[in-house]
Scaffold this motif. Structure first.
Motif, PDB file in Angstrom:
ATOM      1  N   GLY A 419       0.811  -1.213   0.000  1.00  0.00           N
ATOM      2  CA  GLY A 419       0.000   0.000   0.000  1.00  0.00           C
ATOM      3  C   GLY A 419       0.845   1.263   0.000  1.00  0.00           C
ATOM      4  N   GLN A 420       1.949   1.248   0.728  1.00  0.00           N
ATOM      5  CA  GLN A 420       2.802   2.433   0.796  1.00  0.00           C
ATOM      6  C   GLN A 420       3.371   2.803  -0.568  1.00  0.00           C
ATOM      7  OE1 GLN A 420       5.582   1.249   3.854  1.00  0.00           O
ATOM      8  NE2 GLN A 420       4.306   2.063   5.503  1.00  0.00           N
ATOM      9  N   VAL A 421       3.620   1.794  -1.394  1.00  0.00           N
ATOM     10  CA  VAL A 421       4.125   2.056  -2.745  1.00  0.00           C
ATOM     11  C   VAL A 421       3.113   2.864  -3.543  1.00  0.00           C
ATOM     12  CG1 VAL A 421       4.782   0.955  -4.923  1.00  0.00           C
ATOM     13  CG2 VAL A 421       5.573  -0.008  -2.746  1.00  0.00           C
ATOM     14  N   GLU A 422       1.825   2.624  -3.289  1.00  0.00           N
ATOM     15  CA  GLU A 422       0.764   3.297  -4.039  1.00  0.00           C
ATOM     16  C   GLU A 422       0.102   4.419  -3.250  1.00  0.00           C
ATOM     17  OE1 GLU A 422      -1.999   0.578  -5.742  1.00  0.00           O
ATOM     18  OE2 GLU A 422      -0.463  -0.897  -6.292  1.00  0.00           O
ATOM     19  N   GLY A 423       0.667   4.759  -2.091  1.00  0.00           N
ATOM     20  CA  GLY A 423       0.083   5.820  -1.279  1.00  0.00           C
ATOM     21  C   GLY A 423      -1.217   5.434  -0.606  1.00  0.00           C
ATOM     22  N   ARG A 424      -1.372   4.164  -0.271  1.00  0.00           N
ATOM     23  CA  ARG A 424      -2.583   3.660   0.369  1.00  0.00           C
ATOM     24  C   ARG A 424      -2.214   2.994   1.685  1.00  0.00           C
ATOM     25  NH1 ARG A 424      -4.415  -0.091  -4.494  1.00  0.00           N
ATOM     26  NH2 ARG A 424      -6.096  -0.665  -3.077  1.00  0.00           N
ATOM     27  N   ASP A 425      -3.236   2.715   2.522  1.00  0.00           N
ATOM     28  CA  ASP A 425      -2.970   2.057   3.805  1.00  0.00           C
ATOM     29  C   ASP A 425      -2.423   0.647   3.601  1.00  0.00           C
ATOM     30  OD1 ASP A 425      -3.758   4.251   5.227  1.00  0.00           O
ATOM     31  OD2 ASP A 425      -5.802   3.544   5.576  1.00  0.00           O
ATOM     32  N   ARG A 426      -2.994  -0.061   2.639  1.00  0.00           N
ATOM     33  CA  ARG A 426      -2.557  -1.406   2.328  1.00  0.00           C
ATOM     34  C   ARG A 426      -3.153  -1.819   1.001  1.00  0.00           C
ATOM     35  NH1 ARG A 426      -3.092  -5.793   5.777  1.00  0.00           N
ATOM     36  NH2 ARG A 426      -3.224  -4.481   7.612  1.00  0.00           N
ATOM     37  N   VAL A 427      -2.603  -2.869   0.422  1.00  0.00           N
ATOM     38  CA  VAL A 427      -3.195  -3.520  -0.736  1.00  0.00           C
ATOM     39  C   VAL A 427      -3.358  -4.986  -0.362  1.00  0.00           C
ATOM     40  CG1 VAL A 427      -2.902  -4.230  -3.129  1.00  0.00           C
ATOM     41  CG2 VAL A 427      -2.234  -1.929  -2.430  1.00  0.00           C
ATOM     42  N   LYS A 428      -4.567  -5.462  -0.401  1.00  0.00           N
ATOM     43  CA  LYS A 428      -4.840  -6.833   0.032  1.00  0.00           C
ATOM     44  C   LYS A 428      -4.267  -7.836  -0.970  1.00  0.00           C
ATOM     45  CE  LYS A 428      -8.708  -7.556   2.059  1.00  0.00           C
ATOM     46  NZ  LYS A 428     -10.178  -7.684   2.252  1.00  0.00           N
ATOM     47  N   VAL A 429      -3.546  -8.832  -0.449  1.00  0.00           N
ATOM     48  CA  VAL A 429      -3.041  -9.930  -1.263  1.00  0.00           C
ATOM     49  C   VAL A 429      -4.147 -10.978  -1.364  1.00  0.00           C
ATOM     50  CG1 VAL A 429      -1.325 -11.771  -1.428  1.00  0.00           C
ATOM     51  CG2 VAL A 429      -0.652  -9.502  -0.605  1.00  0.00           C
ATOM     52  N   VAL A 430      -4.393 -11.463  -2.587  1.00  0.00           N
ATOM     53  CA  VAL A 430      -5.509 -12.379  -2.794  1.00  0.00           C
ATOM     54  C   VAL A 430      -5.078 -13.834  -2.978  1.00  0.00           C
ATOM     55  CG1 VAL A 430      -7.487 -12.924  -4.259  1.00  0.00           C
ATOM     56  CG2 VAL A 430      -6.985 -10.553  -3.672  1.00  0.00           C
ATOM     57  N   PRO A 431      -4.217 -14.179  -3.946  1.00  0.00           N
ATOM     58  CA  PRO A 431      -3.919 -15.605  -4.149  1.00  0.00           C
ATOM     59  C   PRO A 431      -3.321 -16.241  -2.901  1.00  0.00           C
ATOM     60  CG  PRO A 431      -3.135 -14.288  -5.995  1.00  0.00           C
ATOM     61  CD  PRO A 431      -3.518 -13.325  -4.922  1.00  0.00           C
ATOM     62  N   ARG A 432      -3.789 -17.428  -2.569  1.00  0.00           N
ATOM     63  CA  ARG A 432      -3.318 -18.096  -1.355  1.00  0.00           C
ATOM     64  C   ARG A 432      -1.812 -18.341  -1.385  1.00  0.00           C
ATOM     65  NH1 ARG A 432      -5.816 -21.801   2.650  1.00  0.00           N
ATOM     66  NH2 ARG A 432      -7.822 -21.378   1.657  1.00  0.00           N
ATOM     67  N   ASP A 433      -1.262 -18.733  -2.559  1.00  0.00           N
ATOM     68  CA  ASP A 433       0.171 -19.004  -2.596  1.00  0.00           C
ATOM     69  C   ASP A 433       0.983 -17.739  -2.334  1.00  0.00           C
ATOM     70  OD1 ASP A 433      -0.574 -17.837  -4.977  1.00  0.00           O
ATOM     71  OD2 ASP A 433       0.639 -19.148  -6.255  1.00  0.00           O
ATOM     72  N   GLU A 434       0.487 -16.591  -2.795  1.00  0.00           N
ATOM     73  CA  GLU A 434       1.187 -15.337  -2.503  1.00  0.00           C
ATOM     74  C   GLU A 434       1.070 -14.972  -1.029  1.00  0.00           C
ATOM     75  OE1 GLU A 434       0.341 -12.080  -5.095  1.00  0.00           O
ATOM     76  OE2 GLU A 434       0.322 -13.333  -6.897  1.00  0.00           O
ATOM     77  N   MET A 435      -0.095 -15.265  -0.422  1.00  0.00           N
ATOM     78  CA  MET A 435      -0.259 -15.023   1.009  1.00  0.00           C
ATOM     79  C   MET A 435       0.715 -15.878   1.811  1.00  0.00           C
ATOM     80  SD  MET A 435      -4.431 -14.913   1.247  1.00  0.00           S
ATOM     81  CE  MET A 435      -4.481 -14.368   2.962  1.00  0.00           C
ATOM     82  N   LEU A 436       0.805 -17.154   1.447  1.00  0.00           N
ATOM     83  CA  LEU A 436       1.706 -18.058   2.169  1.00  0.00           C
ATOM     84  C   LEU A 436       3.160 -17.653   1.978  1.00  0.00           C
ATOM     85  CD1 LEU A 436      -0.036 -21.480   1.413  1.00  0.00           C
ATOM     86  CD2 LEU A 436      -0.051 -20.211   3.568  1.00  0.00           C
ATOM     87  N   ASN A 437       3.505 -17.214   0.771  1.00  0.00           N
ATOM     88  CA  ASN A 437       4.873 -16.798   0.519  1.00  0.00           C
ATOM     89  C   ASN A 437       5.215 -15.570   1.367  1.00  0.00           C
ATOM     90  OD1 ASN A 437       7.386 -16.989  -0.997  1.00  0.00           O
ATOM     91  ND2 ASN A 437       6.742 -15.079  -1.975  1.00  0.00           N
ATOM     92  N   ALA A 438       4.276 -14.621   1.469  1.00  0.00           N
ATOM     93  CA  ALA A 438       4.529 -13.430   2.268  1.00  0.00           C
ATOM     94  C   ALA A 438       4.615 -13.753   3.759  1.00  0.00           C
ATOM     95  CB  ALA A 438       3.415 -12.411   2.025  1.00  0.00           C
ATOM     96  N   ALA A 439       3.908 -14.798   4.194  1.00  0.00           N
ATOM     97  CA  ALA A 439       3.913 -15.171   5.612  1.00  0.00           C
ATOM     98  C   ALA A 439       5.131 -15.997   6.003  1.00  0.00           C
ATOM     99  CB  ALA A 439       2.642 -15.967   5.932  1.00  0.00           C
TER     100      ALA A 439
END
Length: 442
Positions: A419-439
């Motif tokens: 979100g900070q890259v785009e000037g927002r509070d956050r950008v929600k991650v949707v695909p489960r594999d991307e969520m798991l990778n980020a976690a």
């Protein structure tokens, strides 16, 4: 004495409130919040429109609970797949099911299964960025019908009418923004079966319809009836009075000529979705108030040309494996939170809270008192419950990958950084594999 261990299946508001109350009421209890998704917060994260940040403020309070001592988050673990009831019984003194309601209630009218007819819950899951729904949503219809008289119907109508660029200040997922950018809807028709004093909109939700300069809200005079029961409801309820006053303002207002319109039709009940190979319209019957808050059909029908229909007639809980379920009511049969077998006898150590306990009614705040009742029953029973057979964490017996509180914190930080890259509070991650990778702990 060993510290009692309790599993809460479902890490939405109902489960988190139950864990919080239990940890406050018992000084030694250890609670595992078991969630099938990699992120907690349930319908607050996946059932609230992205342009409702103040409703999402509750996440801050829920976040503090997930990080409390003696409460552990166990994400990306599905009950019925990754673990079964016997697994939970062997590891925990008690189990609380708090899996909520995510499915759409059916609407038994002709044509409801035509292509172009959708359940509102599925659409909500899409625009809220749920990882288990398709990434794309068909939004070619210029005229749309929304069936329902609650806040979900208003959310669906607003999301269909509001331009995508007005969502860019929210946490909207990238795929959802791209999908809404292609939305062709200009006129969204909301149909309520009863009159202005009986609809279930909350004042805040109704007022928010007109916050976009690109949307006119048009309340149609046909069906705008105030009978004796309506007047009594207006006089006795501030919320009802505010809703009716807001509807009256829209009724009297001249349209501004905005490019998008939300039409509210009162006292019209859906009787048929029109079309042969796909949705071409919605047929409704005009209803008449009976003086006691009920309505009856007049035999007069109205056909509204639409190319898509969304039914927002309620959520429905899903049956959990090995747990008795009342399919008619859509809940787990219970007595003050104690799960009952088919003969109405409590099953030792099994409890339920939230919408799967009482049905999908009430606001998020009602969930706290509901959880308190369940926890009171559990604590009353605790000394008589059999001790678990296995000591130690259940994590050792799960197939993985499991997302713990630290993993969720990494995923949370990743969304905030996006979100900070785009000037927002956050950008929600949707695909489960991307969520798991980020976690993942790198």
């Amino acid at each position: 004495m060993t510290d009692p261990r309790v599993a809460v299946v479902g890490a939405g508001p109902a489960g988190i409130y139950a864990a919080d109350i239990l940890a406050q009421e018992h000084p030694r209890v250890l609670v595992d919040l078991i969630e099938r998704l990699p992120a907690p917060f349930g319908l607050v994260r996946y059932g609230v429109a992205p342009d409702h940040p103040r409703i999402k403020e509750i996440i801050k309070a829920l976040h503090r609970v997930v990080n409390r001592d003696r409460i552990s988050f166990v994400g990306n673990v599905a009950y019925g797949t990754d673990l079964k009831l016997d697994d939970l019984r062997r590891h925990y003194d008690a189990v609380i099911f708090a899996t909520g309601a995510m499915a759409d209630r059916s609407l038994d009218i002709p044509g409801i299964d035509l292509p172009g007819s959708y359940g509102a819950a599925d659409f909500v899951s899409w625009y809220a960025g749920h990882p288990d729904v398709p990434r794309d949503w068909p939004l070619e219809a210029r005229e749309v019908a929304v069936i329902g008289a609650g806040n979900v119907a208003l959310d669906v109508a607003r999301m269909l009418a509001k331009p995508a660029d007005e969502q860019l200040s929210t946490e909207i997922a990238d795929n959802v923004y791209r999908g809404l950018k292609l939305n062709q809807a200009t006129d969204v028709h909301v149909f309520a079966r009863r009159g202005p004093a009986q609809i279930k909109f909350t004042p805040m939700e109704l007022r928010e319809l007109s916050h976009s300069p690109s949307v006119d809200v048009i309340v149609h005079p046909e069906g705008f009836e105030i009978d004796d029961a309506s007047q009594a409801a207006i006089s006795s309820s501030k919320s009802t009075r505010l809703v009716v006053d807001t509807l009256l303002k829209h009724l009297d207002a001249e349209p501004t000529g905005a490019p998008h319109r939300i039409h509210i039709h009162l006292c019209q009940a859906p009787v048929e979705v029109l079309g042969t190979d796909r949705v071409k319209g919605l047929r409704t019957e005009r209803m008449q108030l009976q003086g006691d808050g009920t309505v009856k059909g007049t035999g007069e029908y109205v056909d509204t040309p639409v190319q898509a229909v969304y039914r927002a007639v309620g959520y429905l809980s899903s049956h959990l494996p090995e747990i008795p379920f009342d399919h008619h009511a859509g809940v787990i049969a219970n007595d003050r939170g104690r799960v009952l077998d088919l003969d109405g006898v409590p099953l030792p150590g099994l409890y339920v809270t939230g919408w799967i306990k009482r049905g999908p009614v009430g606001l998020i705040g009602h969930t706290k008192s509901d959880a308190a009742e369940t926890i009171a029953s559990l604590l009353q029973d605790l000394d008589q419950l059999p001790a678990p057979e296995i000591s130690g964490s259940i994590l050792e017996h799960l197939p993985g990958p499991v997302v713990d509180a630290a993993g969720w914190a990494r995923l949370d930080a990743h969304e905030i950084a996006l979100g900070q890259v785009e000037g927002r509070d956050r950008v929600k991650v949707v695909p489960r594999d991307e969520m798991l990778n980020a976690a993942r702990d790198r």
